[in-house]
Design a protein around this motif. Structure first.
Motif, PDB file in Angstrom:
ATOM      1  N   VAL A   1       0.840  -1.193   0.000  1.00 24.91           N
ATOM      2  CA  VAL A   1       0.000   0.000   0.000  1.00 24.91           C
ATOM      3  C   VAL A   1       0.876   1.243   0.000  1.00 24.91           C
ATOM      4  N   ALA A   2       0.344   2.284  -0.628  1.00 23.12           N
ATOM      5  CA  ALA A   2       0.998   3.591  -0.629  1.00 23.12           C
ATOM      6  C   ALA A   2       0.277   4.469   0.373  1.00 23.12           C
ATOM      7  N   THR A   3       1.062   5.214   1.113  1.00 25.31           N
ATOM      8  CA  THR A   3       0.485   6.146   2.073  1.00 25.31           C
ATOM      9  C   THR A   3       1.021   7.547   1.805  1.00 25.31           C
ATOM     10  N   GLU A   4       0.206   8.510   2.154  1.00 25.38           N
ATOM     11  CA  GLU A   4       0.648   9.900   2.156  1.00 25.38           C
ATOM     12  C   GLU A   4       0.172  10.465   3.486  1.00 25.38           C
ATOM     13  N   GLY A   5       1.144  10.768   4.340  1.00 23.03           N
ATOM     14  CA  GLY A   5       0.785  11.153   5.698  1.00 23.03           C
ATOM     15  C   GLY A   5       0.055   9.997   6.342  1.00 23.03           C
ATOM     16  N   GLU A   6      -1.100  10.262   6.917  1.00 24.96           N
ATOM     17  CA  GLU A   6      -1.877   9.211   7.588  1.00 24.96           C
ATOM     18  C   GLU A   6      -2.823   8.469   6.650  1.00 24.96           C
ATOM     19  N   TRP A   7      -2.885   8.870   5.380  1.00 23.05           N
ATOM     20  CA  TRP A   7      -3.863   8.329   4.449  1.00 23.05           C
ATOM     21  C   TRP A   7      -3.303   7.172   3.622  1.00 23.05           C
ATOM     22  N   LEU A   8      -4.098   6.125   3.456  1.00 20.23           N
ATOM     23  CA  LEU A   8      -3.785   5.058   2.520  1.00 20.23           C
ATOM     24  C   LEU A   8      -4.349   5.521   1.176  1.00 20.23           C
ATOM     25  N   VAL A   9      -3.491   5.627   0.153  1.00 20.62           N
ATOM     26  CA  VAL A   9      -3.898   6.284  -1.092  1.00 20.62           C
ATOM     27  C   VAL A   9      -3.874   5.372  -2.317  1.00 20.62           C
ATOM     28  N   GLY A  10      -3.274   4.191  -2.205  1.00 15.32           N
ATOM     29  CA  GLY A  10      -3.207   3.288  -3.342  1.00 15.32           C
ATOM     30  C   GLY A  10      -2.672   1.942  -2.920  1.00 15.32           C
ATOM     31  N   PHE A  11      -2.704   1.004  -3.851  1.00 16.69           N
ATOM     32  CA  PHE A  11      -2.192  -0.332  -3.556  1.00 16.69           C
ATOM     33  C   PHE A  11      -1.740  -1.009  -4.840  1.00 16.69           C
ATOM     34  N   CYS A  12      -0.947  -2.051  -4.654  1.00 23.28           N
ATOM     35  CA  CYS A  12      -0.406  -2.835  -5.760  1.00 23.28           C
ATOM     36  C   CYS A  12      -0.340  -4.281  -5.295  1.00 23.28           C
ATOM     37  N   ALA A  13      -0.668  -5.201  -6.203  1.00 30.87           N
ATOM     38  CA  ALA A  13      -0.612  -6.625  -5.868  1.00 30.87           C
ATOM     39  C   ALA A  13       0.053  -7.383  -7.006  1.00 30.87           C
ATOM     40  N   GLY A  14       0.810  -8.394  -6.643  1.00 32.51           N
ATOM     41  CA  GLY A  14       1.461  -9.204  -7.661  1.00 32.51           C
ATOM     42  C   GLY A  14       2.109 -10.431  -7.072  1.00 32.51           C
ATOM     43  N   GLY A  15       2.550 -11.296  -7.955  1.00 27.82           N
ATOM     44  CA  GLY A  15       3.218 -12.525  -7.544  1.00 27.82           C
ATOM     45  C   GLY A  15       3.547 -13.354  -8.771  1.00 27.82           C
ATOM     46  N   PRO A  16       3.925 -14.603  -8.560  1.00 27.72           N
ATOM     47  CA  PRO A  16       4.230 -15.466  -9.701  1.00 27.72           C
ATOM     48  C   PRO A  16       3.046 -15.515 -10.669  1.00 27.72           C
ATOM     49  N   ALA A  17       3.334 -15.443 -11.961  1.00 27.42           N
ATOM     50  CA  ALA A  17       2.271 -15.454 -12.967  1.00 27.42           C
ATOM     51  C   ALA A  17       1.700 -16.863 -13.122  1.00 27.42           C
ATOM     52  N   PRO A  18       0.378 -16.998 -13.007  1.00 31.14           N
ATOM     53  CA  PRO A  18      -0.245 -18.305 -13.273  1.00 31.14           C
ATOM     54  C   PRO A  18       0.023 -18.719 -14.721  1.00 31.14           C
ATOM     55  N   ASP A  19       0.032 -20.016 -14.983  1.00 28.93           N
ATOM     56  CA  ASP A  19       0.324 -20.527 -16.324  1.00 28.93           C
ATOM     57  C   ASP A  19      -0.546 -19.864 -17.393  1.00 28.93           C
ATOM     58  N   ALA A  20      -1.841 -19.716 -17.112  1.00 27.16           N
ATOM     59  CA  ALA A  20      -2.746 -19.135 -18.105  1.00 27.16           C
ATOM     60  C   ALA A  20      -2.378 -17.687 -18.430  1.00 27.16           C
ATOM     61  N   GLU A  21      -1.841 -16.965 -17.456  1.00 28.92           N
ATOM     62  CA  GLU A  21      -1.455 -15.564 -17.673  1.00 28.92           C
ATOM     63  C   GLU A  21      -0.102 -15.464 -18.364  1.00 28.92           C
ATOM     64  N   ALA A  22       0.744 -16.466 -18.176  1.00 32.75           N
ATOM     65  CA  ALA A  22       2.110 -16.428 -18.697  1.00 32.75           C
ATOM     66  C   ALA A  22       2.221 -16.874 -20.142  1.00 32.75           C
ATOM     67  N   ALA A  23       1.217 -17.586 -20.643  1.00 30.21           N
ATOM     68  CA  ALA A  23       1.295 -18.139 -21.991  1.00 30.21           C
ATOM     69  C   ALA A  23       1.562 -17.054 -23.027  1.00 30.21           C
ATOM     70  N   ALA A  24       2.390 -17.399 -23.995  1.00 27.91           N
ATOM     71  CA  ALA A  24       2.685 -16.485 -25.096  1.00 27.91           C
ATOM     72  C   ALA A  24       1.448 -16.342 -25.972  1.00 27.91           C
ATOM     73  N   ALA A  25       1.482 -15.408 -26.910  1.00 22.49           N
ATOM     74  CA  ALA A  25       0.347 -15.169 -27.788  1.00 22.49           C
ATOM     75  C   ALA A  25      -0.070 -16.440 -28.528  1.00 22.49           C
ATOM     76  N   ASN A  26       0.863 -17.350 -28.780  1.00 19.67           N
ATOM     77  CA  ASN A  26       0.556 -18.607 -29.476  1.00 19.67           C
ATOM     78  C   ASN A  26       0.064 -19.703 -28.522  1.00 19.67           C
ATOM     79  N   GLY A  27      -0.079 -19.383 -27.229  1.00 22.30           N
ATOM     80  CA  GLY A  27      -0.587 -20.339 -26.248  1.00 22.30           C
ATOM     81  C   GLY A  27       0.478 -21.170 -25.563  1.00 22.30           C
ATOM     82  N   ARG A  28       1.717 -21.052 -26.006  1.00 26.26           N
ATOM     83  CA  ARG A  28       2.800 -21.822 -25.400  1.00 26.26           C
ATOM     84  C   ARG A  28       3.410 -21.066 -24.228  1.00 26.26           C
ATOM     85  N   ALA A  29       3.954 -21.841 -23.302  1.00 29.55           N
ATOM     86  CA  ALA A  29       4.644 -21.234 -22.160  1.00 29.55           C
ATOM     87  C   ALA A  29       5.956 -20.610 -22.636  1.00 29.55           C
ATOM     88  N   PRO A  30       6.245 -19.398 -22.201  1.00 32.54           N
ATOM     89  CA  PRO A  30       7.531 -18.800 -22.586  1.00 32.54           C
ATOM     90  C   PRO A  30       8.672 -19.494 -21.853  1.00 32.54           C
TER      91      PRO A  30
END
Length: 187
Positions: free
Chosen positions: A63-92
């Motif tokens: 999370v991003a804060t500015e002073g006492e306020w929470l102003v944004g967030f970011c989430a991520g981790g290892p890419a699931p196979d379905a998200e990682a597939a190349a445009a041709n459907g193969r794993a990079p």
């Protein structure tokens, strides 16, 4: 500007993360998503999902804060196979070290103050430290602000496209990719 920082999210941040998500989607995506889909966003359901992610994983959430306020967030981790597939459907070749940035949102009233860049930089460092070498993110093609942001750090479309049905409206998303060693502007 008050002190700005990035920190790991904790379960008690879930209500604010959910509020930021719904507020940002209803503002920033009003031209992209149908009003009915935005009106159906359920704050309590979104909060439950974030609380589950924060207590059970698998994503890293910052999370991003500015002073006492929470102003944004970011989430991520290892890419699931379905998200990682190349445009041709193969794993990079680097599928095992590919990371997915699943969400990066800064509440619009706190925008253009560097929070998005700080969030992505901190997440990229954590992902690289855990063995990831490259990142991907899906961005609606019509979201010119997000496209510009990611291109600014050196991430570009890789030729993979998907179309999502958002309550009867088709939303075309492009997958952008780049190094976790982000390009930054020198001042």
């Amino acid at each position: 500007m008050a002190d700005a920082a990035v920190r790991a999210a904790v379960p008690s941040d879930a209500p604010e993360i959910a509020r930021i998500q719904t507020t940002t989607w209803r503002t920033a995506y009003a031209e992209v998503l149908p009003r009915t889909a935005l009106d159906r966003l359920d704050d309590a359901e979104i909060e439950r999902a974030w609380r589950s992610t924060l207590t059970e994983g698998p994503a890293t959430v910052l999370v991003a804060t500015e002073g006492e306020w929470l102003v944004g967030f970011c989430a991520g981790g290892p890419a699931p196979d379905a998200e990682a597939a190349a445009a041709n459907g193969r794993a990079p070749a680097d599928a095992a070290t590919l990371a997915l940035v699943s969400s990066l949102l800064v509440e619009p009233r706190w925008g253009r103050r560097g929070h998005g860049g700080r969030l992505l930089a901190a997440l990229a460092r954590q992902l690289a430290d855990s063995g990831s070498t490259r990142g991907i993110v899906w961005v609606p093609e019509s979201d010119t602000a997000s496209m510009s942001f990611f291109r600014g750090v050196g991430w570009n479309p890789d030729g993979t496209v998907r179309t999502l049905d958002a309550g009867g409206t088709l939303v075309r998303e492009l997958r952008l990719t780049g190094s976790l060693e982000l390009r930054t502007e020198s001042k």
